[in-house]
Design a protein around this motif. Structure first.
Motif, PDB file in Angstrom:
ATOM      1  N   SER A   1       9.450  -5.030  42.597  1.00 16.88           N
ATOM      2  CA  SER A   1       8.147  -5.244  43.225  1.00 16.88           C
ATOM      3  C   SER A   1       7.023  -4.992  42.235  1.00 16.88           C
ATOM      4  CB  SER A   1       7.970  -4.304  44.423  1.00 16.88           C
ATOM      5  OG  SER A   1       9.004  -4.464  45.368  1.00 16.88           O
ATOM      6  N   LEU A   2       6.003  -5.836  42.278  1.00 16.52           N
ATOM      7  CA  LEU A   2       4.781  -5.581  41.532  1.00 16.52           C
ATOM      8  C   LEU A   2       3.968  -4.507  42.254  1.00 16.52           C
ATOM      9  CD1 LEU A   2       3.634  -9.191  40.524  1.00 16.52           C
ATOM     10  CD2 LEU A   2       4.923  -7.527  39.168  1.00 16.52           C
ATOM     11  N   PRO A   3       2.999  -3.877  41.568  1.00 14.96           N
ATOM     12  CA  PRO A   3       2.192  -2.843  42.232  1.00 14.96           C
ATOM     13  C   PRO A   3       1.372  -3.414  43.387  1.00 14.96           C
ATOM     14  CG  PRO A   3       1.970  -2.710  39.837  1.00 14.96           C
ATOM     15  CD  PRO A   3       2.687  -3.997  40.131  1.00 14.96           C
ATOM     16  N   ASN A   4       1.174  -2.576  44.410  1.00 16.62           N
ATOM     17  CA  ASN A   4       0.223  -2.893  45.466  1.00 16.62           C
ATOM     18  C   ASN A   4      -1.165  -2.559  44.934  1.00 16.62           C
ATOM     19  OD1 ASN A   4      -1.575  -2.635  47.718  1.00 16.62           O
ATOM     20  ND2 ASN A   4       0.188  -2.436  49.080  1.00 16.62           N
ATOM     21  N   PRO A   5      -2.035  -3.552  44.666  1.00 13.76           N
ATOM     22  CA  PRO A   5      -3.334  -3.274  44.036  1.00 13.76           C
ATOM     23  C   PRO A   5      -4.284  -2.487  44.929  1.00 13.76           C
ATOM     24  CG  PRO A   5      -3.217  -5.562  44.728  1.00 13.76           C
ATOM     25  CD  PRO A   5      -1.859  -4.990  44.944  1.00 13.76           C
ATOM     26  N   TYR A   6      -4.056  -2.524  46.231  1.00 10.25           N
ATOM     27  CA  TYR A   6      -4.930  -1.808  47.158  1.00 10.25           C
ATOM     28  C   TYR A   6      -4.615  -0.315  47.173  1.00 10.25           C
ATOM     29  CZ  TYR A   6      -5.493  -6.587  48.830  1.00 10.25           C
ATOM     30  OH  TYR A   6      -5.717  -7.942  48.903  1.00 10.25           O
ATOM     31  N   LEU A   7      -3.320   0.018  47.068  1.00  8.26           N
ATOM     32  CA  LEU A   7      -2.898   1.415  47.130  1.00  8.26           C
ATOM     33  C   LEU A   7      -2.604   2.005  45.759  1.00  8.26           C
ATOM     34  CD1 LEU A   7      -0.372   1.220  50.119  1.00  8.26           C
ATOM     35  CD2 LEU A   7      -2.839   1.652  50.189  1.00  8.26           C
ATOM     36  N   GLN A   8      -2.620   1.145  44.703  1.00  8.24           N
ATOM     37  CA  GLN A   8      -2.247   1.607  43.358  1.00  8.24           C
ATOM     38  C   GLN A   8      -0.866   2.255  43.387  1.00  8.24           C
ATOM     39  OE1 GLN A   8      -4.274   1.116  40.379  1.00  8.24           O
ATOM     40  NE2 GLN A   8      -4.951  -0.356  41.912  1.00  8.24           N
ATOM     41  N   TYR A   9       0.073   1.574  44.036  1.00  7.67           N
ATOM     42  CA  TYR A   9       1.415   2.106  44.294  1.00  7.67           C
ATOM     43  C   TYR A   9       2.422   1.026  43.979  1.00  7.67           C
ATOM     44  CZ  TYR A   9       4.725   5.168  46.794  1.00  7.67           C
ATOM     45  OH  TYR A   9       5.745   6.027  47.120  1.00  7.67           O
ATOM     46  N   GLN A  10       3.456   1.370  43.190  1.00  4.44           N
ATOM     47  CA  GLN A  10       4.514   0.416  42.877  1.00  4.44           C
ATOM     48  C   GLN A  10       5.857   0.943  43.340  1.00  4.44           C
ATOM     49  OE1 GLN A  10       4.910  -0.705  38.757  1.00  4.44           O
ATOM     50  NE2 GLN A  10       6.236  -2.458  39.229  1.00  4.44           N
ATOM     51  N   ASN A  11       6.545   0.163  44.158  1.00  3.38           N
ATOM     52  CA  ASN A  11       7.872   0.547  44.637  1.00  3.38           C
ATOM     53  C   ASN A  11       8.871   0.599  43.487  1.00  3.38           C
ATOM     54  OD1 ASN A  11       6.847   0.505  47.207  1.00  3.38           O
ATOM     55  ND2 ASN A  11       7.747  -1.463  47.752  1.00  3.38           N
ATOM     56  N   GLY A  12       9.850   1.490  43.600  1.00  2.00           N
ATOM     57  CA  GLY A  12      10.949   1.512  42.651  1.00  2.00           C
ATOM     58  C   GLY A  12      11.886   0.341  42.874  1.00  2.00           C
ATOM     59  N   ILE A  13      12.847   0.163  41.983  1.00  2.00           N
ATOM     60  CA  ILE A  13      13.847  -0.899  42.113  1.00  2.00           C
ATOM     61  C   ILE A  13      14.855  -0.500  43.188  1.00  2.00           C
ATOM     62  CG2 ILE A  13      15.706  -2.133  40.936  1.00  2.00           C
ATOM     63  CD1 ILE A  13      14.129  -1.790  38.347  1.00  2.00           C
ATOM     64  N   ASP A  14      15.178  -1.432  44.063  1.00  2.00           N
ATOM     65  CA  ASP A  14      16.104  -1.186  45.173  1.00  2.00           C
ATOM     66  C   ASP A  14      17.412  -1.945  44.965  1.00  2.00           C
ATOM     67  OD1 ASP A  14      14.143   0.328  46.526  1.00  2.00           O
ATOM     68  OD2 ASP A  14      13.258  -1.504  47.345  1.00  2.00           O
ATOM     69  N   PHE A  15      18.514  -1.306  45.337  1.00  2.00           N
ATOM     70  CA  PHE A  15      19.833  -1.926  45.355  1.00  2.00           C
ATOM     71  C   PHE A  15      20.311  -1.998  46.794  1.00  2.00           C
ATOM     72  CE2 PHE A  15      24.473  -1.147  45.560  1.00  2.00           C
ATOM     73  CZ  PHE A  15      24.907  -2.353  45.018  1.00  2.00           C
ATOM     74  N   HIS A  16      20.901  -3.128  47.189  1.00  2.00           N
ATOM     75  CA  HIS A  16      21.343  -3.271  48.573  1.00  2.00           C
ATOM     76  C   HIS A  16      22.638  -4.055  48.643  1.00  2.00           C
ATOM     77  CE1 HIS A  16      19.920  -7.463  48.475  1.00  2.00           C
ATOM     78  NE2 HIS A  16      18.863  -6.985  47.845  1.00  2.00           N
ATOM     79  N   VAL A  17      23.449  -3.728  49.642  1.00  2.00           N
ATOM     80  CA  VAL A  17      24.681  -4.460  49.934  1.00  2.00           C
ATOM     81  C   VAL A  17      24.719  -4.739  51.429  1.00  2.00           C
ATOM     82  CG1 VAL A  17      27.194  -4.410  49.976  1.00  2.00           C
ATOM     83  CG2 VAL A  17      25.965  -3.435  48.025  1.00  2.00           C
ATOM     84  N   ASP A  18      24.817  -6.009  51.811  1.00  2.00           N
ATOM     85  CA  ASP A  18      25.006  -6.406  53.201  1.00  2.00           C
ATOM     86  C   ASP A  18      26.429  -6.929  53.358  1.00  2.00           C
ATOM     87  OD1 ASP A  18      22.335  -5.854  53.651  1.00  2.00           O
ATOM     88  OD2 ASP A  18      21.695  -7.922  53.322  1.00  2.00           O
ATOM     89  N   TRP A  19      27.074  -6.610  54.475  1.00  2.00           N
ATOM     90  CA  TRP A  19      28.433  -7.097  54.699  1.00  2.00           C
ATOM     91  C   TRP A  19      28.604  -7.489  56.158  1.00  2.00           C
ATOM     92  CZ3 TRP A  19      31.298  -4.731  58.425  1.00  2.00           C
ATOM     93  CH2 TRP A  19      30.922  -3.428  58.803  1.00  2.00           C
ATOM     94  N   ALA A  20      29.582  -8.336  56.402  1.00  2.00           N
ATOM     95  CA  ALA A  20      29.900  -8.750  57.772  1.00  2.00           C
ATOM     96  C   ALA A  20      31.367  -9.154  57.844  1.00  2.00           C
ATOM     97  CB  ALA A  20      29.015  -9.910  58.210  1.00  2.00           C
ATOM     98  N   ALA A  21      31.998  -8.849  58.961  1.00  2.00           N
ATOM     99  CA  ALA A  21      33.381  -9.238  59.219  1.00  2.00           C
ATOM    100  C   ALA A  21      33.458  -9.800  60.632  1.00  2.00           C
ATOM    101  CB  ALA A  21      34.328  -8.044  59.068  1.00  2.00           C
ATOM    102  N   SER A  22      34.104 -10.943  60.784  1.00  2.00           N
ATOM    103  CA  SER A  22      34.160 -11.554  62.116  1.00  2.00           C
ATOM    104  C   SER A  22      35.494 -12.270  62.312  1.00  2.00           C
ATOM    105  CB  SER A  22      33.002 -12.542  62.317  1.00  2.00           C
ATOM    106  OG  SER A  22      33.125 -13.646  61.452  1.00  2.00           O
TER     107      SER A  22
END
Length: 338
Positions: free
Chosen positions: A218-239
């Motif tokens: 994510s790029l910084p939020n210019p209004y809050l002067q806040y930049q999110n860290g890098i996120d890792f995610h895993v989605d799974w499904a079984a059917s």
């Protein structure tokens, strides 16, 4: 301390995002660009070339009431007791084009969407600093607005029962973000997410399993002067397909922020968030006239474990219309099930 909170909701033919930005939560408030649970069954399976249309209704409820400990950037300890209750309702409207021409031996597709919706929340918070001084406040907000515009590109390959995919997605700000409001559907910053996935599907037995992993920057939020860290995610499904047109199963996610939040607005430290959730799903393929078919999917998620995030549960209702596979094709349901 001035606390900001908002609930943002976005989707892309099966993805939606909600966030509660507050300086005491990870990812500028507890949830970053990616909403866990976006990818579901048959995520990596190629589809029938042509145009597809989807509408996705998402209801999300978020609550936070437990005491949260933190360390300030200066190294002093403190705690915040936060009572938060928020809800979001959004209807994502999207379109996807799947090319009939092979790209790198695979199938390429591009999606775009936006989502009008309503967000409401209330905060009753007490911040206690290292010296024991406390600041309390109660605030509520409700807003009906529109999300950012979201786009996604995918490339998929099929080898019998095995399917692979790579993807990239991002957002174009709609300009509706208001830093002075608690409730926002617009993120207020630009972000990108990229990753890869795998689907096993045997149409003879009806067994299906999908897993997709990715990273968000994510790029910084210019209004809050806040930049999110890098996120890792895993989605799974079984059917399990009990018939050609009916499936039941489970879906879940793992979400972990792997680098600290940063910027002048990140005064309370890195606040890396984590979430683990699971829930049921059910799907129906609906034959339609003129060479099209519909797909209706209902699924829900409940957080089993969270860290530096609000605890959430969500309900997803997806209805998509796409080109039906030829009559002589495999019984494999060629629809997007996200």
């Amino acid at each position: 301390m001035r606390t900001k909170a908002s609930l943002a909701a976005v989707a892309t033919l099966g993805w939606m995002l909600t966030s509660l930005p507050s300086q005491v939560w990870a990812d500028a408030g507890g949830v970053g660009f990616w909403l866990p649970g976006i990818f579901g069954s048959l995520a990596a399976a190629p589809t029938v070339p042509g145009w597809a249309y989807a509408s996705i209704y998402l209801h999300l409820q978020a609550d936070a009431g437990a005491t949260k400990n933190f360390v300030t950037s200066g190294g002093a300890s403190g705690s915040v007791v936060t009572g938060l209750n928020a809800h979001g309702d959004a209807l994502a409207l999207g379109i996807t084009y799947t090319s009939p021409l092979p790209v790198l031996g695979g199938q390429a597709a591009v999606s775009i969407l936006t989502a009008p919706g309503n967000v409401g929340l209330g905060i009753d918070a007490t911040l206690t600093g290292p010296a024991g001084n406390a600041i309390s406040g109660v605030r509520t907000d409700n807003r009906t607005t529109i999300s950012d515009v979201f786009y996604q590109g995918t490339l998929k390959w099929n080898q019998g029962v095995h399917n692979e995919m790579v993807y990239i997605t991002g957002n174009i700000p709609s300009g509706t973000y208001d830093p002075n409001r608690l409730a926002n559907l617009n993120l207020g910053f630009v972000a990108w997410d990229a990753g890869a996935g795998y689907t096993y599907f045997d149409p003879k037995t009806g067994h299906e399993f999908s897993v997709v992993g990715g990273l968000t920057y994510s790029l910084p939020n210019p209004y809050l002067q806040y930049q999110n860290g890098i996120d890792f995610h895993v989605d799974w499904a079984a059917s399990q397909f009990l018939s050609k047109n009916f499936q039941i199963g489970l879906a879940g996610y793992f979400y972990q922020q792997i680098t600290d939040d940063s910027g002048p607005g990140a005064k309370l430290g890195g606040f890396r968030g984590r979430a683990i959730g699971i829930g049921p799903q059910i799907g129906f393929i609906i034959p339609m006239s003129d060479g099209y078919q519909g797909y209706l999917n209902l699924r829900g998620y409940k957080d089993l474990e969270v860290e530096n995030r609000a605890s959430t549960w969500s309900t997803w209702v997806t209805f998509a219309v796409s080109t039906a596979p030829p009559e002589h094709a495999s019984s494999k349901p060629a629809v997007r099930k996200r």
